[in-house]
Design an enzyme around this catalytic site. Structure first.
Site, PDB file in Angstrom:
ATOM      1  N   CYS A   1       0.837  -1.209   0.000  1.00  0.00           N
ATOM      2  CA  CYS A   1       0.000   0.000   0.000  1.00  0.00           C
ATOM      3  C   CYS A   1       0.872   1.259   0.000  1.00  0.00           C
ATOM      4  O   CYS A   1       1.737   1.409   0.858  1.00  0.00           O
ATOM      5  CB  CYS A   1      -0.901  -0.009   1.232  1.00  0.00           C
ATOM      6  SG  CYS A   1      -1.832   1.523   1.425  1.00  0.00           S
TER       7      CYS A   1
ATOM      8  N   CYS B   1       0.170   3.259   3.532  1.00  0.00           N
ATOM      9  CA  CYS B   1       0.577   2.831   4.880  1.00  0.00           C
ATOM     10  C   CYS B   1       1.615   1.708   4.865  1.00  0.00           C
ATOM     11  O   CYS B   1       2.110   1.337   5.935  1.00  0.00           O
ATOM     12  CB  CYS B   1      -0.646   2.407   5.689  1.00  0.00           C
ATOM     13  SG  CYS B   1      -1.316   0.808   5.187  1.00  0.00           S
TER      14      CYS B   1
ATOM     15  N   CYS C   1      -6.464  -2.629   0.966  1.00  0.00           N
ATOM     16  CA  CYS C   1      -5.313  -2.602   1.849  1.00  0.00           C
ATOM     17  C   CYS C   1      -5.695  -3.247   3.178  1.00  0.00           C
ATOM     18  O   CYS C   1      -6.796  -3.031   3.679  1.00  0.00           O
ATOM     19  CB  CYS C   1      -4.870  -1.163   2.076  1.00  0.00           C
ATOM     20  SG  CYS C   1      -3.569  -1.052   3.324  1.00  0.00           S
TER      21      CYS C   1
ATOM     22  N   CYS D   1      -5.251   0.007   6.022  1.00  0.00           N
ATOM     23  CA  CYS D   1      -5.880   1.340   5.994  1.00  0.00           C
ATOM     24  C   CYS D   1      -7.085   1.283   5.062  1.00  0.00           C
ATOM     25  O   CYS D   1      -7.338   0.263   4.436  1.00  0.00           O
ATOM     26  CB  CYS D   1      -4.850   2.395   5.562  1.00  0.00           C
ATOM     27  SG  CYS D   1      -4.532   2.455   3.792  1.00  0.00           S
TER      28      CYS D   1
ATOM     29  N   ASP E   1      19.013  -1.567 -19.453  1.00  0.00           N
ATOM     30  CA  ASP E   1      19.011  -2.693 -18.523  1.00  0.00           C
ATOM     31  C   ASP E   1      17.930  -3.685 -18.949  1.00  0.00           C
ATOM     32  O   ASP E   1      16.755  -3.342 -18.982  1.00  0.00           O
ATOM     33  CB  ASP E   1      18.717  -2.122 -17.127  1.00  0.00           C
ATOM     34  CG  ASP E   1      18.737  -3.183 -16.045  1.00  0.00           C
ATOM     35  OD1 ASP E   1      18.681  -4.386 -16.371  1.00  0.00           O
ATOM     36  OD2 ASP E   1      18.800  -2.800 -14.863  1.00  0.00           O
TER      37      ASP E   1
HETATM   38 ZN   LIG Z   1      -2.824   1.037   3.409  1.00  0.00          ZN
END
Ligand SMILES: [Zn+2]
Length: 415
Positions: A204, A207, A220, A223, A339
């Protein structure tokens, strides 16, 4: 426009035309560059008086821009940077070249979104997706999302059309409101275009907790961030609009990912007042976009060109490609990113059972990856060799940027 801007605009057009005449590409970068040297505010001056949509994201922005321009075209003339010159020089050149138009739809490199929002003051911005790209140069995905979010805080009047299926986009499109500082959350219309690639959004951005998924839903675990209810949804071979009406979408472009791009285009056009029922037939006119999805018949083979630049777009390309012989071509020149380790982020298992050919400057990097992935392959030195190595019928070509351009040039720059 101020006199200086008029002069700059005219010089910009001339420089671009000279560059084209000299056979040095479409001239949009040099034209815009010179125009901005004469008037650093030229992009803002050219944008004034136009209703503008910006389209940004890691993948699909060229195609979505083309489809959106077709849909908005219901209302009148639309300026657009249809050849993928997606930085401010390209935008300046596209607007100067188009002359006065009531509308513009501009593809924007995700790194330049803040700058272009500032200069063009668009009516709408469409946010498609964010995933890893060009590992030696591009910003981390979370950093990119943070930049978008900060940019939207400064432009709370812009209407946002954003992908509900990408947690990074959802977070970027929903900055916190701060009424004391006069910051209101932007108005967001959500579309669901599906997302095959999840490896850049397990954590997330708000958070740091894990993001969980079940079916279309994601949330999430730490949160309130979760998938918003989308207003525009791909369903079967069409798109559901916010009123619940379903519109059949007949595209000439392959894959579910392009149906998602069509849903986005209809949502963008709706922000200008275009009814989906009026726009939907115009989407079917778009055949290929700067060679992407182009089909060419040569020596009994029907060759189809698919551009794929990063892991998320390779997954989509495997889905679009028919179960047919497939040529993969990889370069690592400057525009590709130097790359190639991202090849190990792609699961090539969907190619098992198809005849796989490889070529390009970095074919051996691809060879190692396919070997580890248990996908049998054959190395060919040239595109001609590839054509000779497959039976008559469909040949799918999946290539990254300069490899794609090389093959397109061999096929006489198909559009
Ligand atoms: Zn979150």
């Amino acid at each position: 426009m101020p006199l200086r801007a008029k002069v700059a605009s005219s010089v910009s057009r001339t420089a671009a035309a000279l560059s084209r005449a000299a056979g040095r590409g479409d001239g949009s970068v040099i034209g815009g560059w010179i125009g901005l040297k004469i008037d650093p505010d030229l992009l803002a001056h050219l944008s004034a008086g136009r209703a503008i949509a910006l389209v940004s994201g890691t993948n699909g922005k060229t195609t979505t821009t083309r489809l959106s321009a077709a849909a908005v075209g219901v209302l009148g003339r639309v300026a657009t940077n249809s050849f993928g010159a997606n930085m401010p020089t390209g935008h300046t050149s596209a607007l100067a070249k188009a002359g006065s138009t009531p509308y513009a739809v501009l593809e924007v490199d995700e790194h330049y979104l803040a700058q272009v929002l500032e200069a063009t003051e668009p009516h709408v911005v469409a946010l498609l997706n964010l995933s890893r790209d060009q590992l030696d140069r591009a910003k981390e995905v979370a950093m990119m999302a943070q930049l978008w979010r900060a940019a939207l805080v400064r432009h709370t009047n812009v209407r946002v059309v954003a992908n509900a299926d990408d947690p990074m986009v959802v977070w970027a499109a929903t900055p916190p409101a701060d009424p004391d500082r006069g910051i209101n959350p932007p108005h967001v219309t959500w579309f669901s275009a599906g997302q095959r690639w999840h490896d850049d959004s397990w954590v997330c951005p708000e958070c740091g907790s894990t993001i969980q998924r079940s079916g279309d839903q994601w949330w999430c675990t730490g949160c309130p961030l979760r998938r918003p209810e989308p207003h525009w949804v791909v369903e079967d071979e069409g798109v559901l609009d916010p009123t619940g009406a379903w519109h059949k979408v007949s595209l000439q472009l392959p894959g579910k990912v392009n149906l998602g791009n069509a849903a986005t285009a209809l949502a963008v056009a709706a922000e200008f007042g275009v009814r989906p029922v009026d726009a939907v037939s115009r989407l079917g006119i778009v055949t290929s976009v700067a060679g992407r999805y182009a089909q060419v018949d040569k020596d009994g083979r029907n060759i189809r060109l698919l551009l794929a630049k990063n892991p998320a777009s390779w997954l989509e390309a495997f889905d679009m490609a028919d179960e047919a012989p497939t040529l993969l071509s990889i370069n690592a020149r400057d525009p590709d990113g130097l790359d190639t380790s991202w090849l190990f982020d792609v699961d090539f298992a969907p190619l098992r059972g198809r005849q796989v050919l490889i070529t390009g400057d970095r074919a051996y990097d691809l060879a190692v990856r396919l070997d580890v992935n248990d996908v049998p392959f054959q190395h060919v030195r040239t595109f001609e060799d590839a054509i000779r190595s497959v039976p008559p019928g469909r040949l799918e070509v999946i290539a990254n940027y300069t490899a794609f351009q090389d093959i397109r040039a061999e096929l006489d720059r198909v559009n």
